[in-house]
Design an enzyme around this catalytic site. Structure first.
Site, PDB file in Angstrom:
ATOM      1  N   ARG A 133     -19.149  18.498 -24.945  1.00  0.00           N
ATOM      2  CA  ARG A 133     -18.799  19.729 -24.233  1.00  0.00           C
ATOM      3  C   ARG A 133     -17.301  19.776 -23.932  1.00  0.00           C
ATOM      4  O   ARG A 133     -16.872  20.224 -22.869  1.00  0.00           O
ATOM      5  CB  ARG A 133     -19.599  19.860 -22.927  1.00  0.00           C
ATOM      6  CG  ARG A 133     -21.093  19.877 -23.106  1.00  0.00           C
ATOM      7  CD  ARG A 133     -21.588  21.083 -23.901  1.00  0.00           C
ATOM      8  NE  ARG A 133     -23.033  21.032 -24.048  1.00  0.00           N
ATOM      9  CZ  ARG A 133     -23.663  20.369 -25.034  1.00  0.00           C
ATOM     10  NH1 ARG A 133     -22.956  19.721 -25.943  1.00  0.00           N
ATOM     11  NH2 ARG A 133     -24.976  20.364 -25.116  1.00  0.00           N
ATOM     12  N   SER A 193     -26.935  26.009 -18.144  1.00  0.00           N
ATOM     13  CA  SER A 193     -26.721  24.700 -17.528  1.00  0.00           C
ATOM     14  C   SER A 193     -25.405  24.684 -16.756  1.00  0.00           C
ATOM     15  O   SER A 193     -24.341  24.911 -17.333  1.00  0.00           O
ATOM     16  CB  SER A 193     -26.703  23.607 -18.601  1.00  0.00           C
ATOM     17  OG  SER A 193     -27.947  23.547 -19.263  1.00  0.00           O
ATOM     18  N   GLU A 240     -20.088  22.355 -15.907  1.00  0.00           N
ATOM     19  CA  GLU A 240     -19.882  22.873 -17.255  1.00  0.00           C
ATOM     20  C   GLU A 240     -19.328  24.301 -17.187  1.00  0.00           C
ATOM     21  O   GLU A 240     -18.606  24.761 -18.077  1.00  0.00           O
ATOM     22  CB  GLU A 240     -21.199  22.853 -18.034  1.00  0.00           C
ATOM     23  CG  GLU A 240     -21.074  23.144 -19.505  1.00  0.00           C
ATOM     24  CD  GLU A 240     -22.348  22.865 -20.265  1.00  0.00           C
ATOM     25  OE1 GLU A 240     -22.594  23.538 -21.265  1.00  0.00           O
ATOM     26  OE2 GLU A 240     -23.107  21.957 -19.860  1.00  0.00           O
TER      27      GLU A 240
END
Length: 338
Positions: A164, A238, A334
């Site tokens: 990520r 998420s 995130e």
């Protein structure tokens, strides 16, 4: 270029935050980016490039200019005996690109089905799901360097992809505006069903012959069963990344918490399931009136309607603190905070 003032961003972010931007500009081409950079009055303002708005939490009005990426186009720009090189505009909806590939029997993106957002955000986040990351099929991207106002190209290696992560989230943050991405995809599909839930879902679907279409449908089914629809409940998917810990730390955690959920990340470390950590810390399903933690997925913070961004941010702070106190592990968001 048409510059709008005091533009509501309510329909431009999936969290459903009712905030506004001082200025707002839709980008439809690389030339629009370069023309924007030539306007010194605008260029001196803080700016935010917005794709699908599916990975951002607005905590206040944006006192600058929002650049809405709307660069379209999908085309095969070259091919070799085994691959198609598929170029897509940064403003293309990611799942529409996946559907284009499935329709044309082009393999490689099917495991990334139904991920919200646009193509331009995919390399920034190095999006991934069900055993595949976009770096696995990424070839190159084109962008405009902000300081020099010129077109540049980044290779896979130059993007420095991680979990990520990419160069655009750290070393080169806010230095480039992505205009297009080219993917190196398969003429003959390379099926990846290593993620167990895919095989289980295809069994439910009674799939007789594996295909990229079947994998895509299985992934869509799984995602829809686990994640709330942002058109019904405001969310950004998420909220936290899965933390990575060294093997020694993992072994200590496993002794204290035998049921801990983790996956091998490398020879030296393990990736912990952030959702499990949040759930075990007592947050899953907790509601605080207008916002809370989703009842089915502890990784998802939700806006039930009328919540403020700072309320959800404060909730994330409390979750991070409680996970740290219980497990000695620090969660990282995130979602981008703006």
């Amino acid at each position: 270029m048409t510059i709008e003032e005091n533009k509501s961003l309510l329909r431009y972010n999936t969290f459903g935050m009712d905030v506004s931007s001082r200025f707002f500009l839709e980008i439809n081409s690389s030339s629009d980016i370069q023309n924007f950079l030539l306007d010194k009055k605008l260029n001196d303002l803080p700016f935010l490039v917005l794709g699908g708005g599916s990975n951002v939490l607005f905590t206040k009005n944006f006192d600058g200019i929002v650049l809405k990426s709307n660069i379209k186009g999908i085309e095969v720009v070259k091919e070799d005996p085994d691959h198609y090189y598929l170029k897509a505009g940064a403003g293309e909806v990611w799942h529409q690109l996946v559907l284009y590939c499935i329709k044309n029997n082009i393999g490689g993106l099917e495991n990334l089905s139904l991920i919200p957002g646009t193509v331009g955000a995919a390399p920034i986040q190095n999006i991934g799901a069900y055993g595949v990351e976009q770096k696995d099929v990424f070839h190159e991207l084109e962008a405009i360097a902000i300081a020099e106002n010129k077109k540049v190209t980044f290779s896979n290696q130059e993007c420095a992809f991680g979990y990520r992560d990419s160069i655009f989230k750290n070393k080169s943050k806010s230095k480039y505006i992505i205009s297009s991405v080219t993917f190196r995809l398969f003429k003959k599909a390379q099926f990846n069903t290593s993620y167990g839930a895919i095989n289980q879902e295809m069994e439910k679907m009674e799939v007789k012959e594996i295909s990229i279409e079947a994998i895509s449908q299985a992934v869509c089914n799984i995602r829809r069963s686990k994640l709330p629809d942002p058109e019904k409940i405001g969310n950004a998917g998420s909220f936290f990344k899965n933390p990575v810990v060294v093997n020694e730390k993992f072994e200590l955690l496993k002794k204290e918490f035998p049921s801990i959920v983790a996956y091998r990340n490398s020879d030296k470390d393990m990736k912990l399931a952030a959702g499990w950590l949040v759930e075990q810390s007592g947050w899953k399903g907790r509601s605080f009136g207008k916002y809370g933690v989703h009842k089915d997925q502890a990784l998802v913070l939700v806006n039930y309607g009328g919540a403020k961004g700072n309320e959800i941010f404060d909730l994330s702070e409390k979750i991070i603190l409680s996970v740290k106190e219980k497990f000695g592990v620090v969660l990282e968001r995130e979602v981008v905070i703006a």
